[in-house]
Scaffold this active site. Structure first.
Site, PDB file in Angstrom:
ATOM      1  CD  GLU A  91       8.833  -9.786   2.613  1.00  0.00           C
ATOM      2  OE1 GLU A  91       8.318  -9.038   3.476  1.00  0.00           O
ATOM      3  OE2 GLU A  91       9.152  -9.408   1.480  1.00  0.00           O
ATOM      4  CB  CYS A 115       0.122  -4.868  -2.112  1.00  0.00           C
ATOM      5  SG  CYS A 115       0.873  -6.349  -1.415  1.00  0.00           S
ATOM      6  CD  GLU A 154      -7.548 -13.148  -0.005  1.00  0.00           C
ATOM      7  OE1 GLU A 154      -8.256 -13.852   0.734  1.00  0.00           O
ATOM      8  OE2 GLU A 154      -7.302 -11.945   0.228  1.00  0.00           O
ATOM      9  CG  HIS A 208      -7.876  -1.405   1.767  1.00  0.00           C
ATOM     10  ND1 HIS A 208      -6.975  -1.282   2.805  1.00  0.00           N
ATOM     11  CD2 HIS A 208      -7.755  -2.676   1.309  1.00  0.00           C
ATOM     12  CE1 HIS A 208      -6.327  -2.424   2.960  1.00  0.00           C
ATOM     13  NE2 HIS A 208      -6.786  -3.287   2.080  1.00  0.00           N
ATOM     14  CG  ASN A 282       6.543   0.610   5.067  1.00  0.00           C
ATOM     15  OD1 ASN A 282       7.154   1.616   5.401  1.00  0.00           O
ATOM     16  ND2 ASN A 282       7.083  -0.593   5.095  1.00  0.00           N
ATOM     17  CB  CYS A 325       3.667  -7.215   3.002  1.00  0.00           C
ATOM     18  SG  CYS A 325       3.405  -8.950   2.659  1.00  0.00           S
TER      19      CYS A 325
END
Length: 343
Positions: A91, A115, A154, A208, A282, A325
């Site tokens: 993406e 994720c 990554e 985070h 999200n 993502c």
């Protein structure tokens, strides 16, 4: 394909360095390889042997990153599902204000629990030419003046390819060095390599949480670096290159949005050359994680900002299309797996 594969092919067919640079600049601008300024013919720039090789090379380059589908967002972004030459998909995201987010791996080995990309594991690396091809593809749609390496993967786990791509974009691609943003969970190799590169990108560190134990739970296969040590490494790099570190903080309701976390952020980041990006998760209804409500997010920004930590909210582009993502790729793979196989 890597970038040096392309330049080696050009040299083998008689291209001088000045020819290769012109061809690379045309590619990076989203044009055909034989394009020249003011639409002058290729014969004005390239020897016959190079002109003869360009049509086939143009076809191969175009196959590095093909648009599979486009998903416009209400915020002016557009998520692009991109098919690579071997059929794997990644993406890219066209961002508002001439930005582009690119992918550096098919899948990811870090396994961040929030994720979608991490759930598939690492399937393969994305070559440096494939990374740049995402930029060339995007520039067919709109201007790209900033590239962030925050898509699937990554970047530190594909370091040589990513640094090759950054070097080309920062030299022939017309992108300012601080507008090339390298995102990482904090691999030590990043801090060893980046200060010595000719093109020194900005750095975004996925923090985070300030709690080392919680961070290991959220990022199970990231290097076990204490958040305080990670910030010190980031601070040293920021002072070296002269632009601030972006600390990424995916907001997870009830997990890392507490007052205790905010106070720990103040102890960690106040006085540092840094920006804290709060990224509301999200979320989908069936997810294990949810984003805090809007009022809570506003409270966090005011609390931190008023106490000396520059804090911004960075909503993931395309949230209205459920396009966080890895989500587009995951849905496309499900559809592909359901197709009947030919006998």
């Amino acid at each position: 394909m890597r970038i040096h594969d392309l330049t080696s092919r050009l040299a083998a067919c008689g291209a001088q360095p000045c020819h290769s640079r012109r061809i690379l600049r045309a590619w990076l601008a989203g044009l055909t390889l034989d394009s020249g300024p003011r639409n002058r013919p290729a014969a004005d720039y390239f020897p016959l042997s190079v002109r003869a090789a360009l049509p086939q090379l143009d076809v191969e380059i175009a196959g590095l990153a093909r648009l599979r589908s486009e998903h416009p967002g209400a915020d002016g972004s557009a998520r692009l599902l991109v098919e690579l030459n071997d059929g794997q998909m990644v993406e890219s995201v066209l961002l508002p204000r001439d930005g582009l987010c690119v992918s550096t791996q098919v899948g990811c080995a870090v396994g961040c629990v929030f994720c979608m990309t991490g759930k598939s594991g690492l399937l393969r690396q994305v070559g440096s030419a494939e990374i740049v091809a995402q930029v060339a593809l995007a520039r067919r749609f709109r201007a790209v003046k900033k590239v962030v390496f925050m898509g699937m993967g990554e970047p530190a786990h594909n370091l040589d390819n990513v640094l090759e791509a950054i070097h080309l974009l920062g030299t022939e691609g017309g992108i300012g060095h601080k507008n090339l943003v390298f995102s990482t969970v904090g691999d030590p190799r990043v801090f060893e390599r980046l200060p010595h590169e000719r093109v020194k990108p900005a750095l975004a560190l996925s923090l985070h949480t300030t709690n080392a134990e919680l961070r290991r739970e959220l990022l199970p296969r990231a290097p076990h670096i204490d958040p305080a040590e990670l910030v010190e490494l980031g601070e040293a790099y920021a002072r070296t290159v002269g632009y601030p570190i972006q600390y990424q903080w995916t907001l997870l309701k009830g997990i890392n949005d507490s007052v205790e976390e905010m106070d720990a952020i103040l102890r960690l980041l106040r006085g540092k050359y840094a920006v804290l990006n709060l990224i509301p998760y999200n979320s989908l209804e069936a997810d294990d994680f949810q984003r805090p409500d809007g009022e809570r997010i506003v409270q966090m920004v005011r609390y931190l900002h008023s106490r000396g930590v520059l804090t911004k909210v960075r909503n993931s582009a395309g949230q209205d299309i459920d396009g966080g993502c890895g989500q587009l790729r995951a849905r496309a793979e499900v559809v592909r797996s359901r197709r009947p196989r030919a006998e």
